[in-house]
Design a protein around this motif. Structure first.
Motif, PDB file in Angstrom:
ATOM      1  N   GLU A 210       0.801  -1.219   0.000  1.00  0.00           N
ATOM      2  CA  GLU A 210       0.000   0.000   0.000  1.00  0.00           C
ATOM      3  C   GLU A 210       0.839   1.276   0.000  1.00  0.00           C
ATOM      4  O   GLU A 210       0.316   2.367  -0.159  1.00  0.00           O
ATOM      5  CB  GLU A 210      -0.932   0.018   1.218  1.00  0.00           C
ATOM      6  CG  GLU A 210      -1.989  -1.077   1.191  1.00  0.00           C
ATOM      7  CD  GLU A 210      -2.949  -0.970   2.360  1.00  0.00           C
ATOM      8  OE1 GLU A 210      -2.584  -0.349   3.378  1.00  0.00           O
ATOM      9  OE2 GLU A 210      -4.060  -1.490   2.246  1.00  0.00           O
ATOM     10  N   GLY A 211       2.133   1.143   0.188  1.00  0.00           N
ATOM     11  CA  GLY A 211       2.974   2.326   0.238  1.00  0.00           C
ATOM     12  C   GLY A 211       3.040   2.911   1.629  1.00  0.00           C
ATOM     13  O   GLY A 211       2.670   2.273   2.620  1.00  0.00           O
ATOM     14  N   ILE A 212       3.489   4.156   1.706  1.00  0.00           N
ATOM     15  CA  ILE A 212       3.681   4.786   3.002  1.00  0.00           C
ATOM     16  C   ILE A 212       2.348   5.069   3.679  1.00  0.00           C
ATOM     17  O   ILE A 212       1.379   5.481   3.031  1.00  0.00           O
ATOM     18  CB  ILE A 212       4.498   6.096   2.844  1.00  0.00           C
ATOM     19  CG1 ILE A 212       5.022   6.580   4.195  1.00  0.00           C
ATOM     20  CG2 ILE A 212       3.715   7.177   2.139  1.00  0.00           C
ATOM     21  CD1 ILE A 212       6.116   5.720   4.769  1.00  0.00           C
ATOM     22  N   ARG A 213       2.305   4.814   4.964  1.00  0.00           N
ATOM     23  CA  ARG A 213       1.149   5.184   5.783  1.00  0.00           C
ATOM     24  C   ARG A 213       1.621   6.151   6.852  1.00  0.00           C
ATOM     25  O   ARG A 213       2.517   5.836   7.626  1.00  0.00           O
ATOM     26  CB  ARG A 213       0.514   3.955   6.437  1.00  0.00           C
ATOM     27  CG  ARG A 213      -0.378   3.139   5.513  1.00  0.00           C
ATOM     28  CD  ARG A 213      -1.009   1.972   6.256  1.00  0.00           C
ATOM     29  NE  ARG A 213      -1.999   1.285   5.447  1.00  0.00           N
ATOM     30  CZ  ARG A 213      -3.302   1.557   5.459  1.00  0.00           C
ATOM     31  NH1 ARG A 213      -3.746   2.528   6.248  1.00  0.00           N
ATOM     32  NH2 ARG A 213      -4.145   0.897   4.698  1.00  0.00           N
ATOM     33  N   PHE A 214       1.035   7.323   6.882  1.00  0.00           N
ATOM     34  CA  PHE A 214       1.339   8.312   7.904  1.00  0.00           C
ATOM     35  C   PHE A 214       0.378   8.110   9.070  1.00  0.00           C
ATOM     36  O   PHE A 214      -0.814   8.347   8.933  1.00  0.00           O
ATOM     37  CB  PHE A 214       1.188   9.733   7.351  1.00  0.00           C
ATOM     38  CG  PHE A 214       2.100  10.032   6.187  1.00  0.00           C
ATOM     39  CD1 PHE A 214       3.457  10.190   6.370  1.00  0.00           C
ATOM     40  CD2 PHE A 214       1.582  10.162   4.905  1.00  0.00           C
ATOM     41  CE1 PHE A 214       4.294  10.480   5.299  1.00  0.00           C
ATOM     42  CE2 PHE A 214       2.413  10.458   3.825  1.00  0.00           C
ATOM     43  CZ  PHE A 214       3.775  10.608   4.031  1.00  0.00           C
ATOM     44  N   ARG A 215       0.920   7.631  10.184  1.00  0.00           N
ATOM     45  CA  ARG A 215       0.091   7.323  11.356  1.00  0.00           C
ATOM     46  C   ARG A 215      -1.104   6.466  10.956  1.00  0.00           C
ATOM     47  O   ARG A 215      -2.234   6.650  11.397  1.00  0.00           O
ATOM     48  CB  ARG A 215      -0.380   8.614  12.024  1.00  0.00           C
ATOM     49  CG  ARG A 215       0.709   9.374  12.768  1.00  0.00           C
ATOM     50  CD  ARG A 215       1.095   8.667  14.053  1.00  0.00           C
ATOM     51  NE  ARG A 215       1.968   9.483  14.889  1.00  0.00           N
ATOM     52  CZ  ARG A 215       2.156   9.284  16.189  1.00  0.00           C
ATOM     53  NH1 ARG A 215       1.525   8.290  16.782  1.00  0.00           N
ATOM     54  NH2 ARG A 215       2.974  10.045  16.866  1.00  0.00           N
ATOM     55  N   GLY A 216      -0.835   5.484  10.092  1.00  0.00           N
ATOM     56  CA  GLY A 216      -1.850   4.529   9.689  1.00  0.00           C
ATOM     57  C   GLY A 216      -2.685   4.943   8.495  1.00  0.00           C
ATOM     58  O   GLY A 216      -3.496   4.144   8.005  1.00  0.00           O
ATOM     59  N   LYS A 217      -2.492   6.162   7.981  1.00  0.00           N
ATOM     60  CA  LYS A 217      -3.334   6.656   6.899  1.00  0.00           C
ATOM     61  C   LYS A 217      -2.548   6.692   5.584  1.00  0.00           C
ATOM     62  O   LYS A 217      -1.409   7.143   5.544  1.00  0.00           O
ATOM     63  CB  LYS A 217      -3.878   8.048   7.222  1.00  0.00           C
ATOM     64  CG  LYS A 217      -4.760   8.066   8.456  1.00  0.00           C
ATOM     65  CD  LYS A 217      -5.401   9.421   8.673  1.00  0.00           C
ATOM     66  CE  LYS A 217      -6.236   9.415   9.943  1.00  0.00           C
ATOM     67  NZ  LYS A 217      -7.322   8.421   9.895  1.00  0.00           N
ATOM     68  N   THR A 218      -3.168   6.230   4.519  1.00  0.00           N
ATOM     69  CA  THR A 218      -2.531   6.232   3.204  1.00  0.00           C
ATOM     70  C   THR A 218      -2.502   7.645   2.637  1.00  0.00           C
ATOM     71  O   THR A 218      -3.193   8.554   3.131  1.00  0.00           O
ATOM     72  CB  THR A 218      -3.291   5.331   2.229  1.00  0.00           C
ATOM     73  OG1 THR A 218      -4.610   5.880   2.023  1.00  0.00           O
ATOM     74  CG2 THR A 218      -3.412   3.910   2.761  1.00  0.00           C
ATOM     75  N   ILE A 219      -1.737   7.824   1.574  1.00  0.00           N
ATOM     76  CA  ILE A 219      -1.670   9.135   0.943  1.00  0.00           C
ATOM     77  C   ILE A 219      -3.041   9.589   0.415  1.00  0.00           C
ATOM     78  O   ILE A 219      -3.442  10.733   0.654  1.00  0.00           O
ATOM     79  CB  ILE A 219      -0.599   9.146  -0.161  1.00  0.00           C
ATOM     80  CG1 ILE A 219       0.790   9.228   0.499  1.00  0.00           C
ATOM     81  CG2 ILE A 219      -0.797  10.308  -1.129  1.00  0.00           C
ATOM     82  CD1 ILE A 219       1.939   9.222  -0.447  1.00  0.00           C
ATOM     83  N   PRO A 220      -3.811   8.732  -0.271  1.00  0.00           N
ATOM     84  CA  PRO A 220      -5.154   9.185  -0.666  1.00  0.00           C
ATOM     85  C   PRO A 220      -6.022   9.585   0.525  1.00  0.00           C
ATOM     86  O   PRO A 220      -6.799  10.536   0.437  1.00  0.00           O
ATOM     87  CB  PRO A 220      -5.734   7.965  -1.393  1.00  0.00           C
ATOM     88  CG  PRO A 220      -4.542   7.253  -1.935  1.00  0.00           C
ATOM     89  CD  PRO A 220      -3.487   7.416  -0.879  1.00  0.00           C
ATOM     90  N   GLU A 221      -5.864   8.877   1.636  1.00  0.00           N
ATOM     91  CA  GLU A 221      -6.659   9.219   2.825  1.00  0.00           C
ATOM     92  C   GLU A 221      -6.270  10.571   3.396  1.00  0.00           C
ATOM     93  O   GLU A 221      -7.137  11.366   3.787  1.00  0.00           O
ATOM     94  CB  GLU A 221      -6.515   8.124   3.880  1.00  0.00           C
ATOM     95  CG  GLU A 221      -7.245   6.836   3.518  1.00  0.00           C
ATOM     96  CD  GLU A 221      -6.932   5.680   4.451  1.00  0.00           C
ATOM     97  OE1 GLU A 221      -7.689   4.679   4.433  1.00  0.00           O
ATOM     98  OE2 GLU A 221      -5.921   5.749   5.199  1.00  0.00           O
ATOM     99  N   ILE A 222      -4.958  10.856   3.443  1.00  0.00           N
ATOM    100  CA  ILE A 222      -4.577  12.165   3.998  1.00  0.00           C
ATOM    101  C   ILE A 222      -4.913  13.287   3.019  1.00  0.00           C
ATOM    102  O   ILE A 222      -5.226  14.407   3.440  1.00  0.00           O
ATOM    103  CB  ILE A 222      -3.093  12.217   4.403  1.00  0.00           C
ATOM    104  CG1 ILE A 222      -2.169  12.101   3.200  1.00  0.00           C
ATOM    105  CG2 ILE A 222      -2.765  11.179   5.451  1.00  0.00           C
ATOM    106  CD1 ILE A 222      -0.739  12.449   3.501  1.00  0.00           C
ATOM    107  N   GLN A 223      -4.853  12.986   1.717  1.00  0.00           N
ATOM    108  CA  GLN A 223      -5.245  14.000   0.741  1.00  0.00           C
ATOM    109  C   GLN A 223      -6.709  14.397   0.926  1.00  0.00           C
ATOM    110  O   GLN A 223      -7.075  15.555   0.737  1.00  0.00           O
ATOM    111  CB  GLN A 223      -5.018  13.498  -0.680  1.00  0.00           C
ATOM    112  CG  GLN A 223      -3.556  13.488  -1.111  1.00  0.00           C
ATOM    113  CD  GLN A 223      -3.383  13.028  -2.544  1.00  0.00           C
ATOM    114  OE1 GLN A 223      -3.570  11.866  -2.851  1.00  0.00           O
ATOM    115  NE2 GLN A 223      -3.030  13.951  -3.422  1.00  0.00           N
TER     116      GLN A 223
END
Length: 467
Positions: free
Chosen positions: A91-104
């Motif tokens: 899935e790639g990098i997760r920032f504090r469990g959230k994917t890039i599409p999710e943080i976007q």
């Protein structure tokens, strides 16, 4: 109100400007906790959670360590705690469990903008929580208020010859900020170790806030772009950075900076810059010294220069086969690269086994803002063709593009074509992840890092004696 913000309000050009800055900060701070206040609330329960995890799992093994890992640069060796992000191979990098599409989708945007503000990403890295628009506005205001650098640091940068690499100047200036380190001063005065996180937080906020000013001054000095404009106390971090570089009037470039800083901010703790910052910080070096060391790692060709190598390869291809080349011409050039003993830069990743989501985010930006750019069209063509070629050639376990395969093309499109400067932008961004971890390392009482090393002779004797 923070002393830095009081100073900014005092120095604002007019009573109206002073009132606007004060109101902006007050509106966010009065309703909701600041980042530092929220962090203070989170530290006690997090300490208890760490104690519980260690009590339950502390004696368990992560698995065997093999000798090849020691000789192979510790690749894949589980050895660090890094709270901000984890790299998932699928899935790639997760920032504090959230994917890039999710943080976007989740992080606040600037008025009229569609990309996430990196202020929100920093809040997420530090707290594990999505901030509100008001909290992000308060963070923007505080960073703008802290952005000025000491006069002697300005002089230090100005005295550097333009032939000195921008990253060397960047590291030099960041090191010099240690002169005013809150942590170094508090430690010298005998601060209780349970309170280390407070001055570390203050230094980290100062560091992040001052990086655009340093980066902008270096850019204008090295490339002859004239006098540095003032920080706009009403604007967000990325807008100020873009303006310092001379692109503040270009809305799309400002949006690109918001996206770029967000997606490059953190990438686990094992990469050279992140690991270096954590390692030096473990000696209780302040965030300025720690991050300067991280920048020196980032400057290395195997870490921070990949997007330059991609851009060089693409422009050489374009010069050879033309700007509207056929798929067959691109394939021939790629095969010639491989048969010449070279790699296709920007393709493959040590961990990922799919297209880097950071690449996809940049591709979507390009499709929206510069779909007809000739170099972007070549990037898209390469994306369509190269994976199958690499699989056929047996050159990569992961034939898909990573983040570096795209970023240089975007910067070039808007006129920032000085490739030697690209790593400085990377350095501005990566400070978010490194400082967030430094704050938590001090809050959790992380110890001095001291792994065990072995000589080749010792390893040979060890296994011979077992047989």
């Amino acid at each position: 109100m923070a002393s830095h913000l009081r100073l900014a309000i005092k120095k604002s050009a007019s009573p109206l400007a002073r009132s606007a800055v004060q109101a902006r900060f007050a509106s966010s701070a009065a309703k909701q906790p600041t980042l530092k206040e929220r962090l203070a609330e989170l530290i006690p329960p997090t300490l208890e959670r760490v104690k519980a995890v260690r009590a339950e799992h502390g004696k368990k093994s992560f698995g065997p360590v093999i000798v090849d890992q020691l000789y192979g640069g510790m690749r894949g060796l589980p050895a660090l705690i890094w709270e901000g992000s984890v790299l998932d191979p699928d899935e790639g990098i997760r920032f504090r469990g959230k994917t890039i599409p999710e943080i976007q989708a989740a992080l606040p945007k600037a008025p009229g903008g569609s990309e996430p503000l990196p202020e929100g990403l920093f809040w997420l890295l530090v707290t594990g929580e999505i901030p509100t628009a008001e909290q992000v506005a308060g963070l923007s205001a505080e960073w703008a208020a802290r952005a000025a650098i000491p006069e002697f640091v300005e002089e230090l940068i100005d005295r550097c010859p333009p032939t000195l690499h921008p990253m060397s100047q960047f590291s030099l200036a960041v090191t010099a900020l240690n002169h005013d380190s809150a942590f170094a001063k508090a430690y010298a005065q005998g601060i209780n170790k349970k309170e280390y996180w407070g001055p570390t937080f203050e230094d980290s906020m100062d560091l992040i806030a001052k990086l655009p000013t340093i980066a902008g001054r270096i850019y204008r000095n090295v490339y002859g772009k004239g006098k540095l404009p003032a920080i706009d106390l009403q604007k967000d971090y990325s807008h100020n950075l873009a303006n310092l570089l001379g692109f503040g009037e270009n809305h799309a470039f400002v949006e690109l900076m918001r996206l770029y800083l967000t997606i490059h901010s953190d990438h686990e703790g094992g990469n050279v810059s992140a690991h270096t910052g954590k390692l030096v910080g473990s000696a209780l070096s302040d965030p300025f010294i720690s991050y300067s060391a991280a920048l020196n790692g980032l400057a290395g060709p195997l870490h921070g220069l990949a997007n330059q190598e991609v851009l060089v390869w693409l422009t050489k291809m374009q010069a050879k086969i033309g700007t509207d080349a056929t798929d067959e011409a691109v394939k021939e050039y790629v095969w010639a690269t491989l048969k010449g003993g070279q790699v296709v830069p920007g393709y493959g990743h040590a961990v990922l086994r799919k297209t880097d989501p950071r690449y996809i985010a940049q591709r979507e930006f390009a499709l929206k803002h510069l779909p007809d750019d000739k170099l972007f069209k070549l990037v898209a063509q390469v994306y369509k063709l190269v994976p199958d070629i690499l699989l056929e050639a047996g050159k990569a376990k992961n034939p898909w593009p990573n983040v570096d395969a795209h970023s240089g093309v975007l910067l070039t499109h808007y006129g920032l074509d000085q490739m030697g400067y690209y790593t400085v932008l990377f350095g501005v961004s990566r400070a978010f992840g490194v400082t967030a971890q430094l704050i938590w390392d001090r809050a959790l009482g992380a110890p001095l890092e001291r792994p065990k090393s072995y000589s080749t002779e010792a390893i040979d004797k060890m296994f011979k004696n077992k047989n």
